[in-house]
Design an enzyme around this catalytic site. Structure first.
Site, short mmCIF file in Angstrom:
data_model
loop_
_atom_site.label_atom_id
_atom_site.label_comp_id
_atom_site.label_asym_id
_atom_site.label_seq_id
_atom_site.Cartn_x
_atom_site.Cartn_y
_atom_site.Cartn_z
N HIS A 31 4.81 7.10 -8.66
CA HIS A 31 4.94 7.60 -7.29
C HIS A 31 3.64 7.50 -6.48
O HIS A 31 3.34 6.47 -5.92
CB HIS A 31 5.48 9.02 -7.30
CG HIS A 31 6.15 9.41 -6.03
ND1 HIS A 31 7.44 9.04 -5.70
CD2 HIS A 31 5.71 10.13 -4.96
CE1 HIS A 31 7.76 9.50 -4.51
NE2 HIS A 31 6.72 10.18 -4.03
N GLU B 198 7.00 3.35 -2.36
CA GLU B 198 6.39 2.99 -1.08
C GLU B 198 5.07 2.22 -1.23
O GLU B 198 4.04 2.61 -0.65
CB GLU B 198 6.19 4.24 -0.22
CG GLU B 198 7.50 4.94 0.10
CD GLU B 198 7.33 6.23 0.90
OE1 GLU B 198 6.17 6.64 1.13
OE2 GLU B 198 8.35 6.82 1.29
N GLU C 233 15.08 7.87 -0.80
CA GLU C 233 14.62 9.02 -0.01
C GLU C 233 15.25 8.94 1.38
O GLU C 233 15.26 7.88 2.00
CB GLU C 233 13.10 9.03 0.14
CG GLU C 233 12.33 9.38 -1.11
CD GLU C 233 10.82 9.50 -0.85
OE1 GLU C 233 10.44 9.70 0.33
OE2 GLU C 233 10.05 9.38 -1.81
#
Length: 427
Positions: free
Chosen positions: A165, A221, A349
């Site tokens: 993450h 991301e 998300e």
């Protein structure tokens, strides 16, 4: 470079000749080992961590025959264990609660399953839990704790996603060893070493004891932080370099997982484009990695869309037809480029920040999730625990980052109408 290679070839050939000749001599001369300097600009697919010391999965369960579209259909309504294992407030075990969320309990996971949630995404950051930076060794205690929570969710029949993450480095300058990943040419080799060794250890800890209910997601991301391309892909040379490097990084993570064999040879893998955005995924520069196992790759997308309603502060508080049109366009693009070409999509998300506009948020969730469902896309709600409306210093409402939905202490929902809208729309 050619001269260096020729010299090395000569040295290696001569060494091999001396070694063979020494076997015929009665008293071979002792050979002194020569330490070779590692070229940090070159990545070799070699696990550097201590496999014997790393946590190893010892259980064995059969892996089902479901295809990727059957899996995404079964995933239903999902929820993120946000600001928990992904937190980077400390380097030790206190990291789990360092961003203000409570210690994860079995009761918390049981409550999610009982409420109708079918999938839990467990974001995990690893860089601050590497105890030996030379060999990229992850804290065994940290891995065991993650495994405990994953097992609780698996026992409840949930689909579980774990990832790498908040490991994206924060600047484009040369990264220190074992500090994460960054999609640019300067940091490509180091990013690959990090991903290869981190995913090797995760895959060793989660293998034959986990069936298709456990899904891996290569990165979260990934982006060229600190540059104009951090959150938007505009196709210039910097963005294109980042996209090219990300393709190799996704491939590296996938190769590490597949190399561990067993159930990981068949495991479903989610891969993001830059920023995990639909915009970057839709560009010609993004391609999914090459996989030995067909039909196991899933596109990972994050979409707080429309931004003006779902994330921007103060932004817009009313959910309008223009917002619906924007969502329809987004889903149509994902369908055309990925779903129609054999790649399912998971929105890992999404959410709408609290702007004291409950009815508008309910309408947004109903439309968002039902439209995603009609396109075969499961959605996983981002939850950072911030549910109460706050105020800025000047007394105006603070609408930023209000993504709290699940009361983790009481196993109830702060906005049950929203939860009902999500679960019913995902059925």
């Amino acid at each position: 470079m050619k001269k260096v290679l020729l010299v090395l070839l000569f040295i290696l050939s001569t060494s091999a000749f001396i070694s063979c000749k020494a076997k015929t001599q009665a008293k071979p001369e002792p050979q002194v080992p020569v330490q070779q300097k590692t070229d940090s600009s070159v990545f070799e697919q070699t696990f550097l961590y201590d496999k014997d010391a790393a946590l190893t999965d010892t259980k064995k369960v059969p892996f089902g025959n479901s295809n990727c579209f059957e899996i995404t259909k079964a995933m239903g309504a999902g929820w993120n264990l946000g600001n928990t294992f992904d937190a980077t407030g400390t380097a030790g075990m206190d990291s789990e609660t360092s961003w203000g969320q409570p210690l994860t309990t079995k009761a918390m996971i049981d409550g999610l399953a009982a409420s109708g949630i079918k999938t839990i995404r467990i974001p995990v950051s690893w860089a601050k839990h590497i105890t030996d930076k030379t060999n990229y060794t992850i804290s065994r205690e940290w891995m065991e704790r993650v495994k405990t929570v994953v097992d609780w969710a698996i026992q409840d029949g949930l689909y579980v996603i774990i990832n790498s993450h908040h490991d994206n480095y924060f600047t484009s300058t040369k990264m220190p060893r074992a500090s994460g990943y960054y999609p640019n040419s300067t940091n490509l080799a180091e990013s690959q070493r990090f991903l290869y060794n981190v995913w090797g250890q995760i895959a060793q800890a989660f293998n034959n004891g986990y069936d298709e209910h456990l899904i891996f997601e290569t990165m979260n991301e990934p982006r060229p932080a600190g540059t104009k391309c951090e959150w938007w892909f505009d196709g210039d040379s910097l963005c294109l370099d980042a996209a090219k490097c990300l393709s190799q990084m996704n491939q590296t993570a996938l190769d590490a997982i597949r190399s561990t064999g067993g159930n990981n040879a068949k495991r479903f893998i989610m891969c993001p484009a830059l920023q995990a955005s639909e915009n970057s995924a839709s560009s010609a520069s993004f391609k999914m990695p090459q996989d030995k196992e067909p039909g196991k790759l899933i596109l990972s997308v994050h979409a707080y869309t429309p931004y003006s309603f779902a994330m921007e502060a103060p932004g817009e508080r009313s959910f309008t037809q223009a917002h619906k049109d924007e969502l329809n366009t987004m889903f149509a693009k994902l369908k055309r480029k990925f779903l129609d070409k054999g790649y399912p999509v998971v929105i890992g998300e999404y959410g709408a920040t609290n702007k004291d506009n409950l009815n508008e948020r309910i309408a947004w969730f109903e439309f968002y999730v039902s439209t995603a469902k009609s396109n075969g896309i499961p959605c996983i709600l981002w939850d950072n625990g911030v549910w109460q409306l706050r105020q800025n210093k000047d007394g105006t409402p603070d609408y930023s980052e209000g993504y709290g939905y699940y009361n983790r202490q009481n196993q109830t929902w702060y906005f049950p109408q929203i939860t009902e809208a999500i679960i019913n729309s995902a059925k």
